[in-house]
Design an enzyme around this catalytic site. Structure first.
Site, PDB file in Angstrom:
ATOM      1  N   GLU A 106       2.898   1.291   5.196  1.00 42.25           N
ATOM      2  CA  GLU A 106       1.606   1.749   5.406  1.00 42.25           C
ATOM      3  C   GLU A 106       0.675   0.578   5.607  1.00 42.25           C
ATOM      4  OE1 GLU A 106      -0.836   4.680   5.008  1.00 42.25           O
ATOM      5  OE2 GLU A 106       0.835   5.087   6.392  1.00 42.25           O
ATOM      6  N   ASP A 114       1.780   5.408  -0.217  1.00 37.58           N
ATOM      7  CA  ASP A 114       1.211   6.347   0.672  1.00 37.58           C
ATOM      8  C   ASP A 114       1.602   7.673  -0.196  1.00 37.58           C
ATOM      9  OD1 ASP A 114       0.133   7.862   2.600  1.00 37.58           O
ATOM     10  OD2 ASP A 114       1.624   7.870   4.218  1.00 37.58           O
ATOM     11  N   LYS A 140       0.769  -1.252  -0.031  1.00 38.09           N
ATOM     12  CA  LYS A 140      -0.121  -0.153   0.045  1.00 38.09           C
ATOM     13  C   LYS A 140       0.895   1.389   0.136  1.00 38.09           C
ATOM     14  CE  LYS A 140      -3.729   2.396   2.252  1.00 38.09           C
ATOM     15  NZ  LYS A 140      -2.992   3.747   2.004  1.00 38.09           N
TER      16      LYS A 140
END
Length: 347
Positions: free
Chosen positions: A203, A63, A61
């Protein structure tokens, strides 16, 4: 299943080694499809635990800012999640997109700036862009592409993710393209991958259904599982300070609950002198005489704001009375990014 692949997040991130599985580009006998001016993005649904099963693919993920890179001939447009044209703000990505050698394409991905560990740093990206409404350019930004929605006259959205990913790999892995990189699929089960991502202070992870077409909106084909909670909240006021960085002692935050705002506590950490000063300047343009929500019993020294600024806040959880625990300021969300303000449950 053991993790066996490299997290290609940048220098210093070296985990999960193993071969990259290349897929053959599927042959398609299609008539030319009109190229969309804009595609509403597929959004990830927040979940507490990673899903289980071979039908799920996993990625890091990132950011940063969600972007779509549109290429038509020698023209590139970089479109934000909210539909704004940010091509001038990412000149390096725009330049490198032309080296892909395609007649037309739409790439879905995330623009990030990496820290020294090779992890995405939202604050660094904000700084590179000059903050909310800044006029500076993110020449050091990297675009991690994770989906291919259109290629050389063909709309790929009806195809399953596994086929779209195979075509994206063929496009990006043949030769390096500078600031445009592949957000690689990780050959691992979700739970151990999430554990490793959290140990690396990333993240979190994204899970995607391999057989799903590309569907706009938050329908559940994509899931996000975070290592720490990070959400967007409206700034409704602040406490000025003569000693704190940027002159901000504490921000007052609100979430949505139905058709109104509710106070969820404050945050007094995460600022640098530069980011705090820029935020204070932006807030002082929005001062109003009374709070925009019920703030009975709060200090008179607070300055109240029109609820127009949306901040990304990292926190560890919630108190029993619905306030943020151990909150830290990460940066302002841009209007063009269309950040969703956190929705409190009703009842």
């Amino acid at each position: 299943m053991c993790a066996r692949r490299v997290l290609r997040a940048g220098p210093g991130v070296d985990t999960m080694k193993g071969p990259v599985t290349r897929r053959r580009k599927p042959e398609r006998d299609l008539f030319s499809d009109p190229m969309p001016e804009r595609i509403e993005p597929c959004l990830a649904l927040l979940k507490v635990r990673a899903p289980v099963g071979q039908e799920w693919a996993f990625e890091v993920k990132w950011d940063g800012y969600r972007l779509a890179v549109h290429i038509v001939g020698k023209r590139v447009r970089i479109i934000t999640r909210g539909g704004h044209d940010w091509t001038p703000r990412f000149p390096t990505i725009g330049h490198d997109a032309l080296s892909l050698g395609v007649d037309s394409a739409i790439l879905d991905g995330e623009a990030v700036v990496l820290d020294k560990r090779g992890a995405s740093d939202f604050g660094a990206l904000q700084k590179a862009l000059g903050g909310r409404g800044g006029k500076r350019f993110a020449s050091e930004a990297i675009f991690y592409a994770f989906d291919l929605l259109y290629l050389n006259g063909h709309d790929l959205r009806p195809m399953p993710l596994s086929e779209r990913r195979g075509m994206l790999e063929d496009l990006l892995l043949a030769e390096p393209h500078g600031s445009i990189r592949l957000s690689e699929e990780i050959d691992a089960d979700g739970a151990p991958f999430l554990k490793l991502a959290c140990e690396m202070k990333l993240e979190g992870i994204i899970a995607k259904r391999r057989d799903a077409p590309y569907r706009s909106g938050r329908g559940g084909d994509w899931l996000k599982i975070k290592c720490s909670q990070s959400e967007s909240f409206v700034i409704v006021g602040y406490e000025p300070s003569t000693i704190a960085l940027g002159g901000i002692g504490r921000l007052l935050l609100a979430a949505r609950q139905g058709d109104h705002l509710v106070y969820v506590g404050g945050v007094g950490t995460g600022f640098t002198f530069e980011s705090g000063a820029a935020l204070r300047k932006a807030m002082d343009k929005l001062i109003i005489p009374r709070p925009a929500l019920d703030m009975t019993g709060r200090k008179r020294s607070y300055r109240w704001l029109t609820p127009a600024l949306v901040a990304e806040i990292q926190f560890r959880g919630w108190t029993d009375d619905g306030k943020l625990r151990h909150a830290s300021y990460k940066g302002l969300r841009e209007e063009a990014d269309e950040a969703t303000v956190y929705e409190m449950p009703t009842g």
